[in-house]
Scaffold this motif. Sequence first.
Motif, PDB file in Angstrom:
ATOM      1  N   GLY A  23       0.802  -1.223   0.000  1.00 41.98           N
ATOM      2  CA  GLY A  23       0.000   0.000   0.000  1.00 41.98           C
ATOM      3  C   GLY A  23       0.830   1.265   0.000  1.00 41.98           C
ATOM      4  N   GLN A  24       2.123   1.097   0.135  1.00 39.39           N
ATOM      5  CA  GLN A  24       3.072   2.205   0.168  1.00 39.39           C
ATOM      6  C   GLN A  24       2.665   3.282   1.176  1.00 39.39           C
ATOM      7  OE1 GLN A  24       3.946   3.527  -3.832  1.00 39.39           O
ATOM      8  NE2 GLN A  24       4.857   1.561  -4.365  1.00 39.39           N
ATOM      9  N   TYR A  25       2.415   2.818   2.391  1.00 39.82           N
ATOM     10  CA  TYR A  25       2.123   3.773   3.451  1.00 39.82           C
ATOM     11  C   TYR A  25       3.122   3.628   4.589  1.00 39.82           C
ATOM     12  CZ  TYR A  25      -0.540  -0.172   5.488  1.00 39.82           C
ATOM     13  OH  TYR A  25      -0.924  -1.393   5.977  1.00 39.82           O
ATOM     14  N   GLN A  26       3.243   4.687   5.353  1.00 41.51           N
ATOM     15  CA  GLN A  26       4.236   4.739   6.420  1.00 41.51           C
ATOM     16  C   GLN A  26       3.706   4.094   7.703  1.00 41.51           C
ATOM     17  OE1 GLN A  26       6.398   8.307   6.948  1.00 41.51           O
ATOM     18  NE2 GLN A  26       7.209   8.106   4.885  1.00 41.51           N
ATOM     19  N   LEU A  27       4.655   3.681   8.523  1.00 41.65           N
ATOM     20  CA  LEU A  27       4.355   3.065   9.806  1.00 41.65           C
ATOM     21  C   LEU A  27       5.071   3.823  10.919  1.00 41.65           C
ATOM     22  CD1 LEU A  27       4.839  -0.631   8.705  1.00 41.65           C
ATOM     23  CD2 LEU A  27       2.670   0.474   9.200  1.00 41.65           C
ATOM     24  N   GLU A  71      15.402  -5.559  14.262  1.00 43.55           N
ATOM     25  CA  GLU A  71      15.334  -5.869  12.831  1.00 43.55           C
ATOM     26  C   GLU A  71      14.051  -5.323  12.213  1.00 43.55           C
ATOM     27  OE1 GLU A  71      17.694  -7.019  10.847  1.00 43.55           O
ATOM     28  OE2 GLU A  71      19.017  -7.086  12.575  1.00 43.55           O
ATOM     29  N   LEU A  72      12.944  -5.423  12.940  1.00 48.40           N
ATOM     30  CA  LEU A  72      11.691  -4.857  12.447  1.00 48.40           C
ATOM     31  C   LEU A  72      11.814  -3.354  12.244  1.00 48.40           C
ATOM     32  CD1 LEU A  72       9.014  -6.679  14.643  1.00 48.40           C
ATOM     33  CD2 LEU A  72       9.593  -7.129  12.246  1.00 48.40           C
ATOM     34  N   GLU A  73      12.499  -2.711  13.165  1.00 48.97           N
ATOM     35  CA  GLU A  73      12.700  -1.261  13.062  1.00 48.97           C
ATOM     36  C   GLU A  73      13.434  -0.909  11.768  1.00 48.97           C
ATOM     37  OE1 GLU A  73      14.690   2.465  15.526  1.00 48.97           O
ATOM     38  OE2 GLU A  73      14.945   0.436  16.278  1.00 48.97           O
ATOM     39  N   LYS A  74      14.426  -1.701  11.410  1.00 45.36           N
ATOM     40  CA  LYS A  74      15.175  -1.452  10.171  1.00 45.36           C
ATOM     41  C   LYS A  74      14.259  -1.563   8.955  1.00 45.36           C
ATOM     42  CE  LYS A  74      19.462  -3.330  12.086  1.00 45.36           C
ATOM     43  NZ  LYS A  74      20.403  -4.473  12.018  1.00 45.36           N
ATOM     44  N   VAL A  75      13.387  -2.559   8.960  1.00 44.06           N
ATOM     45  CA  VAL A  75      12.460  -2.739   7.842  1.00 44.06           C
ATOM     46  C   VAL A  75      11.511  -1.547   7.748  1.00 44.06           C
ATOM     47  CG1 VAL A  75      10.619  -4.179   6.876  1.00 44.06           C
ATOM     48  CG2 VAL A  75      12.607  -5.262   7.960  1.00 44.06           C
ATOM     49  N   ASN A  80       9.425   3.533   5.343  1.00 41.60           N
ATOM     50  CA  ASN A  80       9.150   4.959   5.487  1.00 41.60           C
ATOM     51  C   ASN A  80      10.013   5.831   4.582  1.00 41.60           C
ATOM     52  OD1 ASN A  80       7.188   4.272   7.299  1.00 41.60           O
ATOM     53  ND2 ASN A  80       8.286   4.969   9.101  1.00 41.60           N
ATOM     54  N   LEU A  81      11.133   5.303   4.130  1.00 41.28           N
ATOM     55  CA  LEU A  81      11.975   6.018   3.165  1.00 41.28           C
ATOM     56  C   LEU A  81      11.488   5.811   1.730  1.00 41.28           C
ATOM     57  CD1 LEU A  81      15.538   5.256   4.594  1.00 41.28           C
ATOM     58  CD2 LEU A  81      14.396   7.489   4.521  1.00 41.28           C
ATOM     59  N   GLY A  82      10.478   4.958   1.584  1.00 42.21           N
ATOM     60  CA  GLY A  82       9.970   4.668   0.247  1.00 42.21           C
ATOM     61  C   GLY A  82      10.786   3.615  -0.481  1.00 42.21           C
ATOM     62  N   TYR A  84      10.633   0.433  -0.946  1.00 40.32           N
ATOM     63  CA  TYR A  84       9.722  -0.693  -0.780  1.00 40.32           C
ATOM     64  C   TYR A  84      10.317  -2.030  -1.202  1.00 40.32           C
ATOM     65  CZ  TYR A  84       6.582   3.223  -0.169  1.00 40.32           C
ATOM     66  OH  TYR A  84       6.015   4.382   0.269  1.00 40.32           O
ATOM     67  N   GLU A  85      11.019  -2.056  -2.298  1.00 40.70           N
ATOM     68  CA  GLU A  85      11.620  -3.318  -2.746  1.00 40.70           C
ATOM     69  C   GLU A  85      12.682  -3.799  -1.768  1.00 40.70           C
ATOM     70  OE1 GLU A  85      10.558  -5.407  -5.114  1.00 40.70           O
ATOM     71  OE2 GLU A  85       8.909  -3.973  -5.295  1.00 40.70           O
ATOM     72  N   GLN A  86      13.480  -2.860  -1.276  1.00 40.16           N
ATOM     73  CA  GLN A  86      14.502  -3.234  -0.300  1.00 40.16           C
ATOM     74  C   GLN A  86      13.849  -3.728   0.989  1.00 40.16           C
ATOM     75  OE1 GLN A  86      17.337  -0.179   0.704  1.00 40.16           O
ATOM     76  NE2 GLN A  86      18.708  -1.632   1.685  1.00 40.16           N
ATOM     77  N   ALA A  87      12.800  -3.047   1.426  1.00 41.42           N
ATOM     78  CA  ALA A  87      12.090  -3.470   2.639  1.00 41.42           C
ATOM     79  C   ALA A  87      11.510  -4.868   2.457  1.00 41.42           C
ATOM     80  CB  ALA A  87      10.995  -2.464   2.980  1.00 41.42           C
ATOM     81  N   LYS A  88      10.923  -5.113   1.292  1.00 38.46           N
ATOM     82  CA  LYS A  88      10.356  -6.431   1.016  1.00 38.46           C
ATOM     83  C   LYS A  88      11.444  -7.497   1.027  1.00 38.46           C
ATOM     84  CE  LYS A  88       7.244  -8.792  -2.151  1.00 38.46           C
ATOM     85  NZ  LYS A  88       6.436  -8.660  -3.367  1.00 38.46           N
ATOM     86  N   ALA A  89      12.581  -7.179   0.439  1.00 41.94           N
ATOM     87  CA  ALA A  89      13.699  -8.117   0.422  1.00 41.94           C
ATOM     88  C   ALA A  89      14.193  -8.419   1.838  1.00 41.94           C
ATOM     89  CB  ALA A  89      14.840  -7.567  -0.426  1.00 41.94           C
TER      90      ALA A  89
END
Length: 117
Positions: A23-27, A71-75, A80-82, A84-89
């Motif tokens: 959804g490309q939204y921030q947390l 680790e969750l914080e890093k994701v 939040n930086l946008g 998304y692909e890196q976060a998913k990886a």
Amino acid sequence: MNLEDALAKEGEVRPKLLAAIAGQYQLDVKGVARIDACVLGNWLHGEAESKFPLVKSYTPCVEAHDAFHAELEKVVRQINLGEYEQAKAMLGNGTPCTKAFVAMVAATRQFKKDARL
């Protein structure tokens, strides 16, 4: 405390992160990073700390739980930086986040056994 239920709740974080990516939204980074905000962390840093501090596996369990939240914080930061692909990886198999989750589950189950819960 039902530790298996608490672990199941911890496992619900990954789908929420994937939904945020899709959804490309921030947390809330601070909320994810708080080690005492989830059911397991609240119990480990509260009741368990007062009842089971001398159980050999208590400290490794707390450390594994805290490492998982780090680790969750890093994701979440990547989301939040946008990035998304890196976060998913970062949520894929064999990644530090996944390894931290597996280690937390193992440490919690060892603590459960040792504390006879």
